[in-house]
Design a protein around this motif. Structure first.
Motif, PDB file in Angstrom:
ATOM      1  N   ASN A 170       0.822  -1.215   0.000  1.00 15.79           N
ATOM      2  CA  ASN A 170       0.000   0.000   0.000  1.00 15.79           C
ATOM      3  C   ASN A 170       0.859   1.269   0.000  1.00 15.79           C
ATOM      4  O   ASN A 170       0.452   2.318   0.489  1.00 15.79           O
ATOM      5  CB  ASN A 170      -0.953   0.015   1.202  1.00 15.79           C
ATOM      6  N   LEU A 171       2.058   1.168  -0.578  1.00 19.37           N
ATOM      7  CA  LEU A 171       2.915   2.333  -0.760  1.00 19.37           C
ATOM      8  C   LEU A 171       2.662   2.865  -2.166  1.00 19.37           C
ATOM      9  O   LEU A 171       2.744   2.119  -3.141  1.00 19.37           O
ATOM     10  CB  LEU A 171       4.383   1.966  -0.571  1.00 19.37           C
ATOM     11  N   THR A 172       2.334   4.141  -2.280  1.00 19.08           N
ATOM     12  CA  THR A 172       1.968   4.748  -3.558  1.00 19.08           C
ATOM     13  C   THR A 172       3.033   5.758  -3.986  1.00 19.08           C
ATOM     14  O   THR A 172       3.471   6.583  -3.172  1.00 19.08           O
ATOM     15  CB  THR A 172       0.605   5.463  -3.463  1.00 19.08           C
ATOM     16  N   MET A 173       3.457   5.676  -5.238  1.00 21.25           N
ATOM     17  CA  MET A 173       4.403   6.642  -5.794  1.00 21.25           C
ATOM     18  C   MET A 173       3.778   7.298  -7.019  1.00 21.25           C
ATOM     19  O   MET A 173       3.240   6.626  -7.899  1.00 21.25           O
ATOM     20  CB  MET A 173       5.727   5.972  -6.181  1.00 21.25           C
ATOM     21  N   ILE A 174       3.831   8.629  -7.033  1.00 21.90           N
ATOM     22  CA  ILE A 174       3.315   9.422  -8.147  1.00 21.90           C
ATOM     23  C   ILE A 174       4.473  10.244  -8.713  1.00 21.90           C
ATOM     24  O   ILE A 174       5.162  10.948  -7.964  1.00 21.90           O
ATOM     25  CB  ILE A 174       2.171  10.348  -7.700  1.00 21.90           C
ATOM     26  N   CYS A 175       4.694  10.154 -10.044  1.00 22.22           N
ATOM     27  CA  CYS A 175       5.778  10.883 -10.696  1.00 22.22           C
ATOM     28  C   CYS A 175       5.221  11.702 -11.849  1.00 22.22           C
ATOM     29  O   CYS A 175       4.288  11.274 -12.538  1.00 22.22           O
ATOM     30  CB  CYS A 175       6.845   9.932 -11.222  1.00 22.22           C
ATOM     31  N   SER A 176       5.807  12.875 -12.057  1.00 23.67           N
ATOM     32  CA  SER A 176       5.332  13.731 -13.140  1.00 23.67           C
ATOM     33  C   SER A 176       6.469  14.603 -13.660  1.00 23.67           C
ATOM     34  O   SER A 176       7.471  14.836 -12.971  1.00 23.67           O
ATOM     35  CB  SER A 176       4.163  14.611 -12.671  1.00 23.67           C
ATOM     36  N   LEU A 177       6.293  15.089 -14.893  1.00 16.17           N
ATOM     37  CA  LEU A 177       7.228  16.001 -15.532  1.00 16.17           C
ATOM     38  C   LEU A 177       6.536  17.335 -15.774  1.00 16.17           C
ATOM     39  O   LEU A 177       5.309  17.419 -15.881  1.00 16.17           O
ATOM     40  CB  LEU A 177       7.723  15.423 -16.863  1.00 16.17           C
ATOM     41  N   GLN A 178       7.343  18.403 -15.912  1.00 10.58           N
ATOM     42  CA  GLN A 178       6.786  19.725 -16.167  1.00 10.58           C
ATOM     43  C   GLN A 178       6.214  19.850 -17.569  1.00 10.58           C
ATOM     44  O   GLN A 178       5.260  20.581 -17.808  1.00 10.58           O
ATOM     45  CB  GLN A 178       7.859  20.802 -15.970  1.00 10.58           C
ATOM     46  N   LYS A 179       6.824  19.148 -18.531  1.00  2.74           N
ATOM     47  CA  LYS A 179       6.385  19.228 -19.922  1.00  2.74           C
ATOM     48  C   LYS A 179       6.669  17.904 -20.610  1.00  2.74           C
ATOM     49  O   LYS A 179       7.382  17.051 -20.089  1.00  2.74           O
ATOM     50  CB  LYS A 179       7.065  20.380 -20.654  1.00  2.74           C
TER      51      LYS A 179
END
Length: 302
Positions: A170-179
């Protein structure tokens, strides 16, 4: 302005080739514009024509030899898949040779670039190269070849949606880029946003990021690891409920651009080349030997 200069010992004529682009860089669906200059010190005879050819070539590296006597050897093969000829100067309409005496003349030319051509690229498996050659009555003029760098059209840049994964703990990782796209020609710094929700306070041993390049030639895929980075900013064995941080990743220079071909309108003689990139993020939780948290974040290179 790109310049090539050659002097023919047979005709005592100087040739000069210039391009509008200072670095010979062009995008698909644009036009190569340039000028061909000749200085006929005495007499130049043109029986047919002088032309400039744009040539696209596929070079496949380390292919098994078809020679049964050399079954264990590897060779490189060259295939010209594209040629576009632009006549610069021709003989007279009645077939009589054109004579140029003691003149300096400049001939402009324009070569349109199609949308279906694969981009210039160089990999250990294969290369796509483009160049301009000048021919005088079918004879290649020496020292006049000029390499052309062909890139995909300017991409539409947007803000991509975040990528999310939850493991069995139940460990959640969210990743994102600026563009969605970053420059691969001069190198870029890519901020990678990572948010980890760790409500069970599992021990996070390590988090690593790989930049993976996936290429394919006519459907045959290869993967290349560009780099691997350990995200040391997340302290080892940290046990916080939520972690929000930004990692700056340095792209190397001269990465081939992202390219996804349109196979529905791809000519049979033109190689189908696909180039994509992704960050593969792996987290090791507790004392597991094998990483148990995996996330892929696509990134475009232009």
């Amino acid at each position: 302005m790109g310049i090539n200069l050659s002097k023919s010992s047979l005709t005592n004529t100087e040739y000069l080739l210039t391009l509008s682009s200072t670095n010979n860089f062009y995008r698909k669906h644009s036009i190569i514009q340039g000028e061909f200059y000749l200085n006929a010190r005495r007499k130049l005879c043109i029986e047919k024509k002088i032309r400039v050819d744009l040539i696209g070539q596929l070079i496949e590296h380390n292919k098994p030899s078809l020679d049964t006597k050399k079954s264990s050897s590897l060779i490189s093969t060259n295939e010209i898949f594209f040629t576009y000829s632009f006549p610069l100067v021709t003989s007279h309409q009645n077939g009589i040779a054109r004579i140029i005496k003691q003149q300096q003349i400049t001939f402009p030319f324009r070569i349109p670039l199609g949308i279906n051509l694969p981009p210039s690229c160089e990999f250990k498996e294969f290369s796509i190269v483009y160049y301009l050659d000048i021919y005088h009555d079918g004879r290649l003029l020496p020292n006049m070849r000029k390499k052309i760098i062909l890139a995909p059209p300017t991409p539409h840049i947007n803000i991509p949606l975040p990528c999310k994964v939850t493991d069995l703990n139940n460990l959640t990782m969210i990743c994102s880029l600026q563009k969605s796209f970053y420059s691969g020609r001069d190198g870029s710094i890519v901020p990678l946003f990572i948010s980890i929700k760790n409500f069970k306070q599992n021990q996070i041993q390590t988090i690593t990021v790989q930049l993976i390049q996936t290429i394919s030639l006519n459907g045959k895929k290869h993967e290349n690891e560009i780099f691997t980075s350990n995200l040391n900013e997340i302290n080892e064995n940290i046990q916080e409920n939520q972690i929000d941080t930004i990692f700056e990743l340095n792209l190397p220079t001269d990465l081939p651009p992202t390219h996804i071909p349109n196979d529905n309108c791809q000519p049979d003689n033109v190689p189908s080349v696909a180039i994509t990139y992704e960050f593969r993020i792996q987290g090791q939780i507790n004392d597991e030997i094998i990483s148990n948290l995996h996330l892929s974040v696509p990134i475009g290179i232009e």
